[in-house]
Design a protein around this motif. Structure first.
Motif, PDB file in Angstrom:
ATOM      1  N   LYS A   1       4.391 -19.020  10.709  1.00 41.32           N
ATOM      2  CA  LYS A   1       3.587 -20.066  10.085  1.00 41.32           C
ATOM      3  C   LYS A   1       2.734 -20.793  11.114  1.00 41.32           C
ATOM      4  CE  LYS A   1       3.937 -24.011   6.928  1.00 41.32           C
ATOM      5  NZ  LYS A   1       4.852 -24.876   6.137  1.00 41.32           N
ATOM      6  N   GLY A   2       1.459 -20.928  10.794  1.00 39.63           N
ATOM      7  CA  GLY A   2       0.541 -21.623  11.674  1.00 39.63           C
ATOM      8  C   GLY A   2       0.033 -20.782  12.829  1.00 39.63           C
ATOM      9  N   ILE A   3       0.609 -19.611  13.012  1.00 38.25           N
ATOM     10  CA  ILE A   3       0.231 -18.732  14.116  1.00 38.25           C
ATOM     11  C   ILE A   3      -0.508 -17.496  13.609  1.00 38.25           C
ATOM     12  CG2 ILE A   3       1.085 -17.290  16.016  1.00 38.25           C
ATOM     13  CD1 ILE A   3       3.418 -19.248  16.297  1.00 38.25           C
ATOM     14  N   ASN A   4       0.046 -16.870  12.573  1.00 37.15           N
ATOM     15  CA  ASN A   4      -0.588 -15.656  12.037  1.00 37.15           C
ATOM     16  C   ASN A   4      -0.373 -15.476  10.539  1.00 37.15           C
ATOM     17  OD1 ASN A   4       2.051 -14.667  11.709  1.00 37.15           O
ATOM     18  ND2 ASN A   4       1.994 -13.485  13.593  1.00 37.15           N
ATOM     19  N   ASP A   5       0.110 -16.527   9.866  1.00 32.68           N
ATOM     20  CA  ASP A   5       0.461 -16.370   8.452  1.00 32.68           C
ATOM     21  C   ASP A   5      -0.759 -16.257   7.522  1.00 32.68           C
ATOM     22  OD1 ASP A   5      -0.131 -19.069   8.996  1.00 32.68           O
ATOM     23  OD2 ASP A   5       1.022 -19.769   7.287  1.00 32.68           O
ATOM     24  N   GLN A   6      -1.958 -16.376   8.086  1.00 29.54           N
ATOM     25  CA  GLN A   6      -3.172 -16.176   7.284  1.00 29.54           C
ATOM     26  C   GLN A   6      -3.737 -14.760   7.452  1.00 29.54           C
ATOM     27  OE1 GLN A   6      -4.452 -18.482   5.021  1.00 29.54           O
ATOM     28  NE2 GLN A   6      -2.447 -19.335   5.515  1.00 29.54           N
ATOM     29  N   ALA A   7      -2.997 -13.911   8.141  1.00 30.50           N
ATOM     30  CA  ALA A   7      -3.499 -12.562   8.427  1.00 30.50           C
ATOM     31  C   ALA A   7      -3.874 -11.799   7.162  1.00 30.50           C
ATOM     32  CB  ALA A   7      -2.457 -11.779   9.230  1.00 30.50           C
ATOM     33  N   LYS A   8      -3.016 -11.843   6.174  1.00 33.41           N
ATOM     34  CA  LYS A   8      -3.294 -11.090   4.945  1.00 33.41           C
ATOM     35  C   LYS A   8      -4.518 -11.667   4.223  1.00 33.41           C
ATOM     36  CE  LYS A   8       0.321  -9.849   2.582  1.00 33.41           C
ATOM     37  NZ  LYS A   8       1.431  -9.772   1.583  1.00 33.41           N
ATOM     38  N   ALA A   9      -4.602 -12.978   4.150  1.00 31.13           N
ATOM     39  CA  ALA A   9      -5.753 -13.613   3.502  1.00 31.13           C
ATOM     40  C   ALA A   9      -7.039 -13.365   4.281  1.00 31.13           C
ATOM     41  CB  ALA A   9      -5.498 -15.114   3.356  1.00 31.13           C
ATOM     42  N   ARG A  10      -6.934 -13.211   5.573  1.00 30.47           N
ATOM     43  CA  ARG A  10      -8.092 -12.941   6.434  1.00 30.47           C
ATOM     44  C   ARG A  10      -8.437 -11.449   6.456  1.00 30.47           C
ATOM     45  NH1 ARG A  10      -6.828 -14.451  12.200  1.00 30.47           N
ATOM     46  NH2 ARG A  10      -9.015 -13.870  12.489  1.00 30.47           N
ATOM     47  N   ALA A  11      -7.635 -10.637   5.795  1.00 30.17           N
ATOM     48  CA  ALA A  11      -7.822  -9.177   5.796  1.00 30.17           C
ATOM     49  C   ALA A  11      -7.706  -8.596   7.201  1.00 30.17           C
ATOM     50  CB  ALA A  11      -9.158  -8.796   5.167  1.00 30.17           C
ATOM     51  N   VAL A  12      -6.759  -9.137   7.960  1.00 33.08           N
ATOM     52  CA  VAL A  12      -6.446  -8.570   9.272  1.00 33.08           C
ATOM     53  C   VAL A  12      -5.499  -7.394   9.040  1.00 33.08           C
ATOM     54  CG1 VAL A  12      -5.303  -8.977  11.486  1.00 33.08           C
ATOM     55  CG2 VAL A  12      -6.780 -10.740  10.491  1.00 33.08           C
ATOM     56  N   VAL A  13      -6.015  -6.197   9.229  1.00 34.23           N
ATOM     57  CA  VAL A  13      -5.271  -4.973   8.919  1.00 34.23           C
ATOM     58  C   VAL A  13      -5.413  -3.989  10.070  1.00 34.23           C
ATOM     59  CG1 VAL A  13      -5.648  -5.281   6.444  1.00 34.23           C
ATOM     60  CG2 VAL A  13      -7.234  -3.854   7.769  1.00 34.23           C
ATOM     61  N   VAL A  14      -4.543  -2.990  10.075  1.00 34.01           N
ATOM     62  CA  VAL A  14      -4.684  -1.880  11.014  1.00 34.01           C
ATOM     63  C   VAL A  14      -5.620  -0.856  10.377  1.00 34.01           C
ATOM     64  CG1 VAL A  14      -3.507  -0.037  12.264  1.00 34.01           C
ATOM     65  CG2 VAL A  14      -2.346  -2.239  11.911  1.00 34.01           C
ATOM     66  N   HIS A  15      -6.662  -0.464  11.110  1.00 34.18           N
ATOM     67  CA  HIS A  15      -7.598   0.528  10.586  1.00 34.18           C
ATOM     68  C   HIS A  15      -8.230   1.290  11.740  1.00 34.18           C
ATOM     69  CE1 HIS A  15     -11.242  -1.683  11.779  1.00 34.18           C
ATOM     70  NE2 HIS A  15     -10.656  -2.790  11.326  1.00 34.18           N
ATOM     71  N   GLY A  16      -8.914   2.356  11.429  1.00 31.84           N
ATOM     72  CA  GLY A  16      -9.615   3.119  12.443  1.00 31.84           C
ATOM     73  C   GLY A  16     -11.028   2.615  12.627  1.00 31.84           C
ATOM     74  N   ALA A  17     -11.615   2.897  13.798  1.00 31.00           N
ATOM     75  CA  ALA A  17     -12.992   2.451  14.066  1.00 31.00           C
ATOM     76  C   ALA A  17     -13.634   3.362  15.106  1.00 31.00           C
ATOM     77  CB  ALA A  17     -12.992   1.012  14.567  1.00 31.00           C
ATOM     78  N   ASP A  18     -14.895   3.667  14.892  1.00 28.68           N
ATOM     79  CA  ASP A  18     -15.637   4.482  15.848  1.00 28.68           C
ATOM     80  C   ASP A  18     -15.807   3.760  17.182  1.00 28.68           C
ATOM     81  OD1 ASP A  18     -15.927   6.495  13.951  1.00 28.68           O
ATOM     82  OD2 ASP A  18     -17.844   5.698  13.214  1.00 28.68           O
ATOM     83  N   TYR A  19     -15.820   2.416  17.155  1.00 26.89           N
ATOM     84  CA  TYR A  19     -15.987   1.655  18.395  1.00 26.89           C
ATOM     85  C   TYR A  19     -14.716   1.591  19.232  1.00 26.89           C
ATOM     86  CZ  TYR A  19     -14.125  -2.079  15.347  1.00 26.89           C
ATOM     87  OH  TYR A  19     -13.378  -2.816  14.469  1.00 26.89           O
ATOM     88  N   CYS A  20     -13.633   2.139  18.711  1.00 26.45           N
ATOM     89  CA  CYS A  20     -12.387   2.224  19.485  1.00 26.45           C
ATOM     90  C   CYS A  20     -12.213   3.666  19.963  1.00 26.45           C
ATOM     91  CB  CYS A  20     -11.202   1.791  18.629  1.00 26.45           C
ATOM     92  SG  CYS A  20      -9.643   1.762  19.544  1.00 26.45           S
ATOM     93  N   SER A  21     -12.839   3.975  21.073  1.00 27.25           N
ATOM     94  CA  SER A  21     -12.804   5.344  21.585  1.00 27.25           C
ATOM     95  C   SER A  21     -13.071   5.351  23.081  1.00 27.25           C
ATOM     96  CB  SER A  21     -13.858   6.205  20.884  1.00 27.25           C
ATOM     97  OG  SER A  21     -15.160   5.793  21.267  1.00 27.25           O
TER      98      SER A  21
END
Length: 255
Positions: free
Chosen positions: A159-179
């Motif tokens: 709480k107060g540190i990362n509990d808004q992650a889901k609402a912020r759409a902070v997810v694990v995903h792939g990206a072309d810029y990560c290479s």
């Protein structure tokens, strides 16, 4: 006359009895360690060594992740993931571990949030629109197909540190810029809107390994996080022997 000293460090008992003729044992590239010091390593230190993590993950990051692992007791308790944001984005900062079989499954580069920093992630936030990464412990949830392809929902547990992650759409995903190609051309990875973004080739295998209730810990050796978290607690000084092996000057000869 013999003197007896008792030292209790990280739950272990260390006794030191000086004698008239003290002999010393030595380790490579280190100062002498008194033969009389009997030091045993903690369970976490032993596990760290058994899993051969020294070249993969900082002990401090592993130690804090283990605290959370046993405190939070995730449903999927075979898998533990740690991201070390003290490292630059040019280095492999994500480690996925099989805690049952005690082995590393994945070790890879991972991107941080755009406003967290350039090559290094230095600023962190739980706020909407910050475009920064969040620290602490997350529980992995379901997968979905989104704008960034195959993605994994993260539930921030602090709480107060990362509990808004889901609402912020902070997810694990792939990206072309990560290479590696981006690292070679720009000197760092591209950055996300706060998500831990992975190389495309590893996205599906990593997500399929950690999805469904495993624990993910994002570490940064951050004083503000340590002052706020209720999961991680400062760890007492480590065993004398372990400290000496890493820093020969930390022990001396106890004359």
């Amino acid at each position: 006359m013999r003197s007896l000293f008792f030292v209790v460090l990280t739950g272990l008992f260390v006794s030191y009895i000086p004698t008239a003729s003290t002999k010393h044992t030595t380790t490579d590239n280190s100062k002498p360690i008194p033969k009389e010091i009997k030091a045993t390593k903690t369970d976490t230190e032993l596990l760290y060594e058994k899993m051969n993590l020294a070249s993969v993950l900082k002990f401090e990051a592993f130690e804090q992740a283990i605290q959370g692992f046993y405190t939070l007791q995730p449903k999927k308790d075979q898998i533990l993931t740690v991201i070390d944001f003290t490292l630059p984005s040019t280095e492999k900062r994500m480690v996925v571990m099989d805690m049952k079989d005690e082995k590393v499954l994945f070790h890879t580069i991972v991107s941080h949030g755009r406003n967290s920093g350039e090559k290094y992630a230095k600023s962190f936030s739980n706020k909407h629109g910050s475009l920064q990464s969040s620290l602490g412990f997350f529980l992995t949830e379901n997968t979905y197909q989104g704008g960034n392809g195959y993605s994994l929902v993260l539930d921030g547990l602090e709480k107060g540190i990362n509990d808004q992650a889901k609402a912020r759409a902070v997810v694990v995903h792939g990206a072309d810029y990560c290479s590696q190609a981006i690292i070679n051309s720009t000197g760092r990875l591209g950055r996300s809107y706060g998500c831990p973004a992975l190389p495309r080739a590893l996205t599906k295998p990593i997500i399929n390994t950690i999805k469904g209730g495993s624990l993910l810990y994002i570490y940064a050796d951050n004083p503000q996080y340590m002052a706020t978290t209720k999961v991680v607690r400062p760890v007492p000084a480590r065993s004398l022997l372990a400290q000496h092996e890493e820093n020969p000057d930390s022990l001396g000869t106890l004359n």
